[in-house]
Design an enzyme around this catalytic site. Structure first.
Site, PDB file in Angstrom:
ATOM      1  N   LYS A  49       0.810  -1.217   0.000  1.00 21.21           N
ATOM      2  CA  LYS A  49       0.000   0.000   0.000  1.00 21.21           C
ATOM      3  C   LYS A  49       0.845   1.270   0.000  1.00 21.21           C
ATOM      4  O   LYS A  49       0.394   2.338  -0.426  1.00 21.21           O
ATOM      5  CB  LYS A  49      -0.967  -0.002   1.193  1.00 21.21           C
ATOM      6  CG  LYS A  49      -1.910  -1.192   1.204  1.00 21.21           C
ATOM      7  CD  LYS A  49      -2.610  -1.358  -0.123  1.00 21.21           C
ATOM      8  CE  LYS A  49      -3.589  -2.510  -0.219  1.00 21.21           C
ATOM      9  NZ  LYS A  49      -3.095  -3.853  -0.076  1.00 21.21           N
ATOM     10  N   TYR A 263     -11.939 -15.540   2.471  1.00 21.28           N
ATOM     11  CA  TYR A 263     -10.980 -14.479   2.787  1.00 21.28           C
ATOM     12  C   TYR A 263     -10.486 -14.614   4.227  1.00 21.28           C
ATOM     13  O   TYR A 263     -11.312 -14.716   5.144  1.00 21.28           O
ATOM     14  CB  TYR A 263     -11.642 -13.109   2.578  1.00 21.28           C
ATOM     15  CG  TYR A 263     -10.768 -11.975   3.045  1.00 21.28           C
ATOM     16  CD1 TYR A 263      -9.751 -11.477   2.231  1.00 21.28           C
ATOM     17  CD2 TYR A 263     -10.920 -11.426   4.317  1.00 21.28           C
ATOM     18  CE1 TYR A 263      -8.919 -10.462   2.672  1.00 21.28           C
ATOM     19  CE2 TYR A 263     -10.103 -10.407   4.771  1.00 21.28           C
ATOM     20  CZ  TYR A 263      -9.100  -9.931   3.946  1.00 21.28           C
ATOM     21  OH  TYR A 263      -8.277  -8.939   4.385  1.00 21.28           O
ATOM     22  N   TYR A 289      -2.727 -12.875   2.759  1.00 24.14           N
ATOM     23  CA  TYR A 289      -2.412 -12.487   1.373  1.00 24.14           C
ATOM     24  C   TYR A 289      -1.206 -13.236   0.815  1.00 24.14           C
ATOM     25  O   TYR A 289      -1.318 -14.055  -0.091  1.00 24.14           O
ATOM     26  CB  TYR A 289      -2.149 -10.969   1.290  1.00 24.14           C
ATOM     27  CG  TYR A 289      -3.333 -10.135   1.677  1.00 24.14           C
ATOM     28  CD1 TYR A 289      -4.362  -9.897   0.758  1.00 24.14           C
ATOM     29  CD2 TYR A 289      -3.453  -9.575   2.944  1.00 24.14           C
ATOM     30  CE1 TYR A 289      -5.467  -9.144   1.109  1.00 24.14           C
ATOM     31  CE2 TYR A 289      -4.553  -8.817   3.300  1.00 24.14           C
ATOM     32  CZ  TYR A 289      -5.552  -8.599   2.382  1.00 24.14           C
ATOM     33  OH  TYR A 289      -6.644  -7.853   2.729  1.00 24.14           O
TER      34      TYR A 289
HETATM   35  C1  LIG Z   1       0.070  -7.871   2.357  1.00 24.08           C
HETATM   36  C2  LIG Z   1      -0.881  -7.685   1.241  1.00 24.08           C
HETATM   37  N1  LIG Z   1      -0.630  -8.312   0.083  1.00 24.08           N
HETATM   38  C3  LIG Z   1      -1.477  -8.197  -0.952  1.00 24.08           C
HETATM   39  C4  LIG Z   1      -2.640  -7.465  -0.870  1.00 24.08           C
HETATM   40  C5  LIG Z   1      -3.521  -7.405  -2.049  1.00 24.08           C
HETATM   41  O1  LIG Z   1      -3.222  -6.295  -2.835  1.00 24.08           O
HETATM   42  P1  LIG Z   1      -4.345  -5.573  -3.660  1.00 24.08           P
HETATM   43  O2  LIG Z   1      -5.369  -5.111  -2.665  1.00 24.08           O
HETATM   44  O3  LIG Z   1      -3.651  -4.486  -4.363  1.00 24.08           O
HETATM   45  O4  LIG Z   1      -4.927  -6.584  -4.578  1.00 24.08           O
HETATM   46  C6  LIG Z   1      -2.938  -6.790   0.303  1.00 24.08           C
HETATM   47  C7  LIG Z   1      -4.176  -5.999   0.414  1.00 24.08           C
HETATM   48  O5  LIG Z   1      -4.582  -5.530   1.419  1.00 24.08           O
HETATM   49  C8  LIG Z   1      -2.040  -6.900   1.392  1.00 24.08           C
HETATM   50  O6  LIG Z   1      -2.273  -6.286   2.549  1.00 24.08           O
END
Ligand SMILES: Cc1ncc(COP(=O)(O)O)c(C=O)c1O
Length: 332
Positions: A49, A263, A289
């Protein structure tokens, strides 16, 4: 893309490392695996982010805003980093927390939720999954205006076209590093959640005519819907960046075989991936994630989608503070 035309704050010193993972590659017995260390971006504890916020917060500052409002899950890395950017810029920050799994928000929790408190969040509202989040943030912005603030609303994950420019910039950065290091790629793999990372990388690769296939590993949505969302957002990013938006739908490739029960809910493959990356390479992933994304990469090696003799880049998007909130999910 001519990204220097956009106002931007700089939160990371230099470039994030591009490193080989020889022990992991040997353990899997497949392709040569490399990593783009976007877990090492600036702002508190880093992660993907930060790159999006460089563009979004610059826009907020240019508009004279004094309060950031955004949304995420109870252990949101995006909320943590938006709050970190706000603290650094002297702005206030209010968070809307979507309880995607009922009963999972606790204001005394550890991990990212602890950091919300430490970094001085100005207010947290918790709503159940299914709430119209954009409408709710609109209400929060109206309430803030009535208090005399000038709010700036950042969508979930910072994944509008402006924020996603951060990942077009990441693609350009990684391509430049690859050129300097004589690295040609057969494949890149990244997480695909709110989509800005995946769409931004896709847009950056397309604008550079790089010809590198990119697979996004979904952490939530079903494949077809996510592929459509990513293709549309990538075209928006290309248009905003002033590049040709002729990206074919087929370039948006998503695998949804690692979502598991849903999720943030653990899977065995996620646990194996988190432990393997930690033990072989001292790379910390997270259960929500990057653990599932790495499990996707491992599945692609095992099913022959990524082969011995090929070179693959895993884009690490951060998230390790959440590890401490889910110890039981990652212990063997
Ligand atoms: C550690 C991490 N990786 C990947 C993502 C996913 O990225 P995106 O929201 O750009 O798809 C997030 C989203 O919050 C995240 O916190």
């Amino acid at each position: 893309m001519h990204l220097a035309r956009f106002p931007r704050r700089h939160y990371t010193e230099g470039r994030t490392p591009l490193e080989p993972l020889p022990r992991l590659s040997a353990a899997l017995g497949g392709p040569e695996i490399w990593i783009k260390r976007d877990d090492l971006t600036g702002l508190a504890a880093g992660g993907n982010k930060t790159r999006k916020l460089e563009f979004l917060v610059a826009d907020a500052l240019q508009r004279g805003s004094d309060l950031l409002i955004t949304v995420g899950a109870p252990q949101s890395n995006h909320c943590r980093l938006t709050l970190a950017a706000a603290a650094k810029e002297g702005l206030r920050c209010r968070l809307l927390i979507e309880e995607r799994v009922p009963g999972t928000y606790h204001d005394d929790a550890v991990g990212n939720a602890l950091l919300f408190d430490l970094m001085g969040v100005d207010g947290v509202e918790v709503v159940p999954a299914g709430t119209d989040l954009a409408a709710k943030m609109g209400e929060m912005a109206d309430a803030a205006r009535a208090e005399g603030f000038d709010p700036y609303v950042i969508p979930g994950g910072g994944s509008n076209a402006l924020g996603s420019l951060g990942y077009a910039a990441c693609a350009e950065e990684a391509l430049q590093q690859s050129f300097e290091m004589d690295l040609a790629w057969d494949h890149w793999v990244c997480a695909s959640g709110s989509g800005g990372t995946h769409a931004g990388l896709l847009a950056g690769l397309h604008a550079a005519n790089a010809g590198i296939p990119l697979t996004g590993i979904s952490v939530r949505a079903e494949r077809a819907a996510q592929e459509t969302k990513i293709a549309n957002l990538a075209r928006e990013v290309l248009t905003l960046g002033g590049a040709r938006a002729d990206l074919p739908d087929a370039a948006s490739v998503v695998r949804d075989d690692q979502v598991g029960p849903g999720y943030s809910l653990p899977t065995e493959a996620m646990g194996e991936a988190v432990r393997l990356f930690a033990r072989e390479e001292a790379i910390l992933l997270d259960p929500v994630y990057t653990g599932k994304t790495a499990a996707g990469l491992i599945a692609m090696v095992r099913d022959g989608s990524l082969k011995a003799g090929e070179r693959v880049l895993f884009v690490h998007t951060g998230g390790s503070p959440a590890l401490h909130a889910y110890p039981e999910q990652v212990r063997a």
